[in-house]
Design a protein around this motif. Structure first.
Motif, PDB file in Angstrom:
ATOM      1  N   TYR A   1     -48.943  20.691  24.613  1.00 25.92           N
ATOM      2  CA  TYR A   1     -49.813  20.676  23.431  1.00 25.92           C
ATOM      3  C   TYR A   1     -50.459  19.311  23.198  1.00 25.92           C
ATOM      4  O   TYR A   1     -51.521  19.220  22.629  1.00 25.92           O
ATOM      5  N   GLY A   2     -49.793  18.245  23.581  1.00 31.68           N
ATOM      6  CA  GLY A   2     -50.355  16.910  23.409  1.00 31.68           C
ATOM      7  C   GLY A   2     -49.908  16.204  22.143  1.00 31.68           C
ATOM      8  O   GLY A   2     -50.328  15.073  21.901  1.00 31.68           O
ATOM      9  N   ASP A   3     -49.061  16.835  21.336  1.00 37.60           N
ATOM     10  CA  ASP A   3     -48.566  16.166  20.135  1.00 37.60           C
ATOM     11  C   ASP A   3     -47.547  15.088  20.469  1.00 37.60           C
ATOM     12  O   ASP A   3     -47.415  14.110  19.744  1.00 37.60           O
ATOM     13  N   ILE A   4     -46.830  15.261  21.560  1.00 35.52           N
ATOM     14  CA  ILE A   4     -45.933  14.228  22.087  1.00 35.52           C
ATOM     15  C   ILE A   4     -46.383  13.971  23.523  1.00 35.52           C
ATOM     16  O   ILE A   4     -46.512  14.905  24.319  1.00 35.52           O
ATOM     17  N   THR A   5     -46.625  12.713  23.830  1.00 36.71           N
ATOM     18  CA  THR A   5     -47.113  12.375  25.170  1.00 36.71           C
ATOM     19  C   THR A   5     -46.311  11.203  25.736  1.00 36.71           C
ATOM     20  O   THR A   5     -45.763  10.400  24.985  1.00 36.71           O
ATOM     21  N   PRO A   6     -46.241  11.114  27.062  1.00 34.64           N
ATOM     22  CA  PRO A   6     -45.542   9.987  27.686  1.00 34.64           C
ATOM     23  C   PRO A   6     -46.271   8.676  27.400  1.00 34.64           C
ATOM     24  O   PRO A   6     -47.494   8.608  27.470  1.00 34.64           O
ATOM     25  N   ASN A   7     -45.500   7.671  27.070  1.00 37.93           N
ATOM     26  CA  ASN A   7     -46.051   6.353  26.802  1.00 37.93           C
ATOM     27  C   ASN A   7     -45.676   5.372  27.912  1.00 37.93           C
ATOM     28  O   ASN A   7     -46.238   4.303  27.981  1.00 37.93           O
ATOM     29  N   ALA A   8     -44.728   5.747  28.738  1.00 37.28           N
ATOM     30  CA  ALA A   8     -44.253   4.873  29.808  1.00 37.28           C
ATOM     31  C   ALA A   8     -44.381   5.608  31.145  1.00 37.28           C
ATOM     32  O   ALA A   8     -44.342   6.842  31.205  1.00 37.28           O
ATOM     33  N   GLU A   9     -44.514   4.839  32.201  1.00 36.55           N
ATOM     34  CA  GLU A   9     -44.696   5.419  33.539  1.00 36.55           C
ATOM     35  C   GLU A   9     -43.504   6.286  33.951  1.00 36.55           C
ATOM     36  O   GLU A   9     -43.680   7.349  34.548  1.00 36.55           O
ATOM     37  N   ILE A  10     -42.302   5.884  33.613  1.00 34.94           N
ATOM     38  CA  ILE A  10     -41.113   6.660  33.982  1.00 34.94           C
ATOM     39  C   ILE A  10     -41.111   8.022  33.290  1.00 34.94           C
ATOM     40  O   ILE A  10     -40.707   9.026  33.873  1.00 34.94           O
ATOM     41  N   VAL A  11     -41.602   8.072  32.041  1.00 38.57           N
ATOM     42  CA  VAL A  11     -41.675   9.345  31.330  1.00 38.57           C
ATOM     43  C   VAL A  11     -42.750  10.232  31.951  1.00 38.57           C
ATOM     44  O   VAL A  11     -42.572  11.451  32.056  1.00 38.57           O
ATOM     45  N   GLN A  12     -43.842   9.642  32.392  1.00 44.21           N
ATOM     46  CA  GLN A  12     -44.888  10.418  33.067  1.00 44.21           C
ATOM     47  C   GLN A  12     -44.330  11.076  34.320  1.00 44.21           C
ATOM     48  O   GLN A  12     -44.532  12.270  34.564  1.00 44.21           O
ATOM     49  N   LYS A  13     -43.602  10.311  35.102  1.00 42.55           N
ATOM     50  CA  LYS A  13     -43.025  10.847  36.343  1.00 42.55           C
ATOM     51  C   LYS A  13     -41.964  11.902  36.045  1.00 42.55           C
ATOM     52  O   LYS A  13     -41.895  12.935  36.713  1.00 42.55           O
ATOM     53  N   ALA A  14     -41.130  11.655  35.036  1.00 39.52           N
ATOM     54  CA  ALA A  14     -40.106  12.633  34.660  1.00 39.52           C
ATOM     55  C   ALA A  14     -40.753  13.918  34.143  1.00 39.52           C
ATOM     56  O   ALA A  14     -40.275  15.021  34.431  1.00 39.52           O
ATOM     57  N   SER A  15     -41.855  13.791  33.406  1.00 32.40           N
ATOM     58  CA  SER A  15     -42.557  14.969  32.893  1.00 32.40           C
ATOM     59  C   SER A  15     -43.135  15.808  34.031  1.00 32.40           C
ATOM     60  O   SER A  15     -43.049  17.040  34.002  1.00 32.40           O
ATOM     61  N   VAL A  16     -43.704  15.150  35.005  1.00 36.44           N
ATOM     62  CA  VAL A  16     -44.227  15.871  36.173  1.00 36.44           C
ATOM     63  C   VAL A  16     -43.086  16.581  36.895  1.00 36.44           C
ATOM     64  O   VAL A  16     -43.202  17.752  37.273  1.00 36.44           O
ATOM     65  N   LEU A  17     -41.964  15.896  37.058  1.00 40.33           N
ATOM     66  CA  LEU A  17     -40.811  16.499  37.728  1.00 40.33           C
ATOM     67  C   LEU A  17     -40.301  17.717  36.967  1.00 40.33           C
ATOM     68  O   LEU A  17     -40.053  18.774  37.566  1.00 40.33           O
ATOM     69  N   VAL A  18     -40.158  17.614  35.649  1.00 44.80           N
ATOM     70  CA  VAL A  18     -39.667  18.738  34.845  1.00 44.80           C
ATOM     71  C   VAL A  18     -40.637  19.918  34.940  1.00 44.80           C
ATOM     72  O   VAL A  18     -40.220  21.068  35.117  1.00 44.80           O
ATOM     73  N   GLY A  19     -41.940  19.645  34.845  1.00 43.25           N
ATOM     74  CA  GLY A  19     -42.934  20.710  34.964  1.00 43.25           C
ATOM     75  C   GLY A  19     -42.906  21.386  36.321  1.00 43.25           C
ATOM     76  O   GLY A  19     -42.975  22.619  36.423  1.00 43.25           O
ATOM     77  N   MET A  20     -42.769  20.597  37.380  1.00 48.68           N
ATOM     78  CA  MET A  20     -42.722  21.168  38.730  1.00 48.68           C
ATOM     79  C   MET A  20     -41.462  21.982  38.957  1.00 48.68           C
ATOM     80  O   MET A  20     -41.513  23.066  39.549  1.00 48.68           O
TER      81      MET A  20
ATOM     82  N   PHE B   1     -32.016  16.067  28.482  1.00 46.34           N
ATOM     83  CA  PHE B   1     -31.106  14.952  28.746  1.00 46.34           C
ATOM     84  C   PHE B   1     -31.824  13.827  29.486  1.00 46.34           C
ATOM     85  O   PHE B   1     -31.586  12.646  29.221  1.00 46.34           O
ATOM     86  N   THR B   2     -32.700  14.191  30.398  1.00 49.41           N
ATOM     87  CA  THR B   2     -33.467  13.176  31.121  1.00 49.41           C
ATOM     88  C   THR B   2     -34.342  12.383  30.159  1.00 49.41           C
ATOM     89  O   THR B   2     -34.336  11.140  30.169  1.00 49.41           O
TER      90      THR B   2
END
Length: 179
Positions: A136-155, A94-95
């Motif tokens: 896997y790297g097939d889908i990667t963050p393209n925007a800074e907000i997605v990078q931060k959200a990805s780190v949050l989800v992983g943590m 959802f995020t």
């Protein structure tokens, strides 16, 4: 149907039942409005998305709370532990979906002109791959907000595995030593 079944899950406190019934009425009204009015307004979609997100936040919180507060480890606690992890993946989805709706093209590997249904599948996949910290790297963050959200989800996924699972294992060990 998920929201309606959530009433059974939240039956312990009156306040939670009222919140879930309120979300159900809101989603039902949106569904009827979209069906009868044949209206695909984006603001209605956003309201529906927020209602689902709120519902799944409540479900995830309740699952983790019940697992955390369990005195003994039973089959339902183990299923709750697994369900909590799956629910965290849905919250991640959802995020990411909200970010993609607000800022299309926030992900590399998801075509800009891809239909919404396909984007949903791709974002669910990305959410769980991120939660599991596989990447896997097939889908990667393209925007800074997605990078931060990805780190949050992983943590959050790792904290859940380390902390909540450890508490359940500790309760299981303590319970089996008493027997």
């Amino acid at each position: 149907m998920n929201i309606l079944s959530g009433i059974l899950f939240f039956i312990k406190t009156k306040r939670q039942v009222l919140i879930v019934i309120g979300i159900f009425v809101l989603v039902l009204a949106i569904f009827l409005f979209m069906t009868v009015g044949n209206n695909e307004d984006d603001s209605i979609r956003y309201i529906r998305l927020v209602a689902y997100f709120a519902f799944y936040c409540l479900v995830t919180y309740q699952i983790i709370r019940q697992v955390w507060n369990a005195k003994t480890v039973t089959r339902s606690v183990i299923f709750g532990l697994m369900s909590g992890y799956v629910s965290l993946g849905l919250l991640g989805f959802f995020t990411f979906f909200c970010i993609e709706l607000v800022a299309p093209g926030s992900f590399n590997g998801i075509p800009f002109d891809m239909p919404i249904a396909s984007k949903i599948e791709e974002l669910i996949y990305f959410s769980y791959i991120t939660l599991l910290t596989i990447g896997y790297g097939d889908i990667t963050p393209n925007a800074e907000i997605v990078q931060k959200a990805s780190v949050l989800v992983g943590m959050v996924g790792q904290f859940y595995l380390v902390i909540v699972t450890a508490v359940v294992i500790e309760k299981y060990i303590r319970h089996t030593q008493k027997d």
